[in-house]
Write a protein that holds these residues in place. Sequence first.
Motif, short mmCIF file in Angstrom:
data_model
loop_
_atom_site.label_atom_id
_atom_site.label_comp_id
_atom_site.label_asym_id
_atom_site.label_seq_id
_atom_site.Cartn_x
_atom_site.Cartn_y
_atom_site.Cartn_z
N GLY A 84 0.85 -1.18 0.00
CA GLY A 84 0.00 0.00 0.00
C GLY A 84 0.89 1.23 0.00
N VAL A 85 0.57 2.23 -0.79
CA VAL A 85 1.41 3.41 -0.85
C VAL A 85 0.59 4.68 -0.62
CG1 VAL A 85 3.20 4.62 -2.12
CG2 VAL A 85 2.71 2.25 -2.65
N VAL A 86 1.12 5.56 0.21
CA VAL A 86 0.52 6.87 0.41
C VAL A 86 1.49 7.89 -0.18
CG1 VAL A 86 -0.31 8.52 2.11
CG2 VAL A 86 -0.51 6.07 2.55
N PHE A 87 0.99 8.69 -1.10
CA PHE A 87 1.86 9.67 -1.77
C PHE A 87 1.70 11.03 -1.14
CE2 PHE A 87 0.65 6.47 -4.80
CZ PHE A 87 1.87 6.05 -5.26
N GLN A 88 2.77 11.80 -1.28
CA GLN A 88 2.71 13.16 -0.75
C GLN A 88 1.59 13.94 -1.41
OE1 GLN A 88 6.30 15.37 -1.27
NE2 GLN A 88 5.52 17.13 -0.13
N ASN A 89 1.52 13.84 -2.72
CA ASN A 89 0.46 14.55 -3.42
C ASN A 89 -0.76 13.65 -3.64
OD1 ASN A 89 1.91 12.97 -5.03
ND2 ASN A 89 2.12 14.40 -6.73
N HIS A 90 -0.92 12.71 -2.77
CA HIS A 90 -2.05 11.77 -2.61
C HIS A 90 -2.56 11.09 -3.87
CE1 HIS A 90 -4.53 15.16 -3.74
NE2 HIS A 90 -4.12 15.85 -2.70
N GLN A 91 -2.34 11.66 -5.07
CA GLN A 91 -2.71 10.96 -6.31
C GLN A 91 -4.15 10.45 -6.30
OE1 GLN A 91 -0.73 10.18 -9.12
NE2 GLN A 91 0.80 11.59 -8.35
N LEU A 92 -5.07 11.31 -5.91
CA LEU A 92 -6.48 10.91 -5.98
C LEU A 92 -7.02 11.29 -7.36
CD1 LEU A 92 -7.79 12.04 -2.48
CD2 LEU A 92 -7.03 9.78 -3.20
N LEU A 93 -8.07 10.60 -7.76
CA LEU A 93 -8.70 10.92 -9.04
C LEU A 93 -9.93 11.77 -8.79
CD1 LEU A 93 -8.35 7.39 -10.63
CD2 LEU A 93 -7.01 9.43 -11.15
N PHE A 94 -9.97 12.91 -9.43
CA PHE A 94 -11.06 13.86 -9.15
C PHE A 94 -12.26 13.65 -10.06
CE2 PHE A 94 -7.43 16.61 -7.52
CZ PHE A 94 -7.66 16.19 -6.22
N LYS A 157 -5.63 -4.35 2.71
CA LYS A 157 -4.85 -4.89 3.82
C LYS A 157 -3.49 -5.39 3.37
CE LYS A 157 -8.69 -5.55 6.75
NZ LYS A 157 -9.58 -6.47 7.45
N PRO A 158 -2.66 -4.48 2.88
CA PRO A 158 -1.34 -4.91 2.40
C PRO A 158 -0.45 -5.31 3.55
CG PRO A 158 -1.46 -2.52 2.45
CD PRO A 158 -2.82 -3.02 2.83
N LYS A 159 0.52 -6.17 3.27
CA LYS A 159 1.47 -6.57 4.30
C LYS A 159 2.45 -5.44 4.54
CE LYS A 159 1.32 -11.26 2.57
NZ LYS A 159 1.94 -12.03 1.48
N LEU A 160 2.62 -4.62 3.51
CA LEU A 160 3.63 -3.58 3.56
C LEU A 160 2.99 -2.25 3.18
CD1 LEU A 160 6.58 -2.64 3.70
CD2 LEU A 160 6.87 -3.44 1.35
N LEU A 161 3.21 -1.25 4.05
CA LEU A 161 2.64 0.08 3.80
C LEU A 161 3.78 1.09 3.68
CD1 LEU A 161 0.06 1.79 3.63
CD2 LEU A 161 0.07 1.95 6.11
N LEU A 162 3.82 1.78 2.55
CA LEU A 162 4.85 2.80 2.33
C LEU A 162 4.17 4.16 2.31
CD1 LEU A 162 6.76 1.21 -0.70
CD2 LEU A 162 7.26 0.91 1.73
N ALA A 163 4.86 5.19 2.81
CA ALA A 163 4.29 6.53 2.75
C ALA A 163 5.41 7.51 2.43
CB ALA A 163 3.62 6.89 4.07
N ASP A 164 5.15 8.37 1.46
CA ASP A 164 6.14 9.35 1.05
C ASP A 164 5.66 10.73 1.51
OD1 ASP A 164 8.20 10.67 -0.06
OD2 ASP A 164 7.71 10.23 -2.15
#
Lengths: 221, 347
Positions: A84-94, A157-164
């Motif tokens: 799972g990745v959380v981006f600084q600029n969140h990369q959501l689709l509007f 429910k990823p085993k690994l969560l990354l956040a930038d």
Amino acid sequence: MAAIRFSNVFKRYASGQDALLGVNFELASGEMAFLTGHSGAGKSTLLRLIMLMERPSRGQVWVGQQDLSRLHRSQIPYLRRQIGVVFQNHQLLFDRSVFDNVALPLQISGYDPADAARRARAALDKVGLLAREKHNPVTLSTGEQQRVGIARAIVHKPKLLLADEPTGNLDPELSEDIMRLFGQFNSIGTTVLIASHDLSLINRMQHRMLTLRNGRLVADV
Amino acid sequence: MSRPRRKEPETPAQRSTERGATAPRRGAQQHQILFADRSRSWRRHHLNVARESLLRLKQTPVASVMTLAVLAIALALPGFLLAALGNLQALTDGWDPQPRIALYMQTELSDAAIDSFSRELLLREDLSSVELISRQKGLEEFRQYSAFADLLERFDSNPLPAVIMVLPKDSDPLQLPLVRNELAALPGVDEAQLDMEWVQRLAAGLALAQRGSYVLGGLLALAVLLVVGNTVRMTIESRRDEILVSKLVGATDAWVRRPFLYSGFWFGLLGGLLAWLLVQVALMLLAQPAQALADLYLNEFELQGLGFQGSMIMLASATLLGLSGSWLAVSRHLREIEPGAAIPGDV
């Protein structure tokens, strides 16, 4: 049992810029760590290598027991589904609702729609935004958008969560909320790696801290 | 609430044992469980994407209609040409060309001898009619109809031979030359000419027109390919963010490709339907004058449309062209959109 392992990893970009120079570290399964360093130290590059958004110039990266250098291009999507990745600029689709944004990874992995809806709502509930599921993310505040990004990162429910830089644009109070959220995921067994330069916040969190400087890992405490 | 589709560890302990038990990739057993689910979700995704990409055409109605109009015209033109040629062929097939053989008699024969020769021909069973054009009659006709009538003034005597036009009963194109040869060998006959040239010319003309419409069809098919390719390329550009995010959360190339292939499919199919409609309307407009023309030739003729088979071929090739056009665009542009280069941020 390592969740992430870097073995003498170098990354030089096509521009000639050296982003990582001989990085070695291991992150155990279920561990939570911060990755810090000034801007340009190589934090994002390190995360990108884990996601296979980039390939290392030298050295090896393992995710779980998978040696990423042996992963064919066609296998990359299946690697990303475990992370799972959380981006600084969140990369959501509007162009779609909060709910659809969060459900996207499940849709892509081929979950049954009813099951996916249940999980997406659970994830939104966890970040406290269930009431906003039908809104367009553009109508949400920055902090709320970031939380939607987190919900999307953890929905499968990823085993690994990354956040930038997950708290990059947030005020201290919101940042603390978000870090607490990561702590919660870690406490149920998720391996968490967060790139952040917010040292005061990191120090309060009392977790392992990897420090990068000019592409080298200079501290691991 | 439906049952969970995926086996999923709920506790850290379970999680680590499962991970420990599996090979670097997923274990074989789990993989099998997933297979039925996967094919089900694959079908579901196809249906959803097919519906969504059709609805997406409606979101940009003007652009979609314009594209479809271009496709329809490009597809209708060869369709119409082929239908017209089919009709022309049906028309000429109905014509009995009645090939005649002209016997040019030797000029030194007397009129009486030629007359009795033509009477003998009348007795033959393989000829259905015999018509004698005497030297004198030929001269009169030449004076009357030819622009070179003054040429005759230069001759002392009538230079024209007597001509006997015969109509063989058997109009089989393979038999006719044999009959001609037989007649040419008869005494007194200078030359026998099979008058089939105009039939052959018509056939050659039709073949040329047919080949021409195939070439034109090929060029227009290429145009369809490019129009769909370009339209899909623009759609890809406008959905760049979505593609990036999807790839980041684990979308396969096939998954990303699918909506664009379906738009190509719909463009092809709808363009083909419109083209079919155009051809049918054009043929309807032509039906009456064509009938009038056919009546002049006293022919049993009815203007044919594309027919079921022709219609199906037209729709199928339109759809295939749409799909191929989008495939071209997708294979060319989707690989360029990779998360690696596109996510801004520090190194």
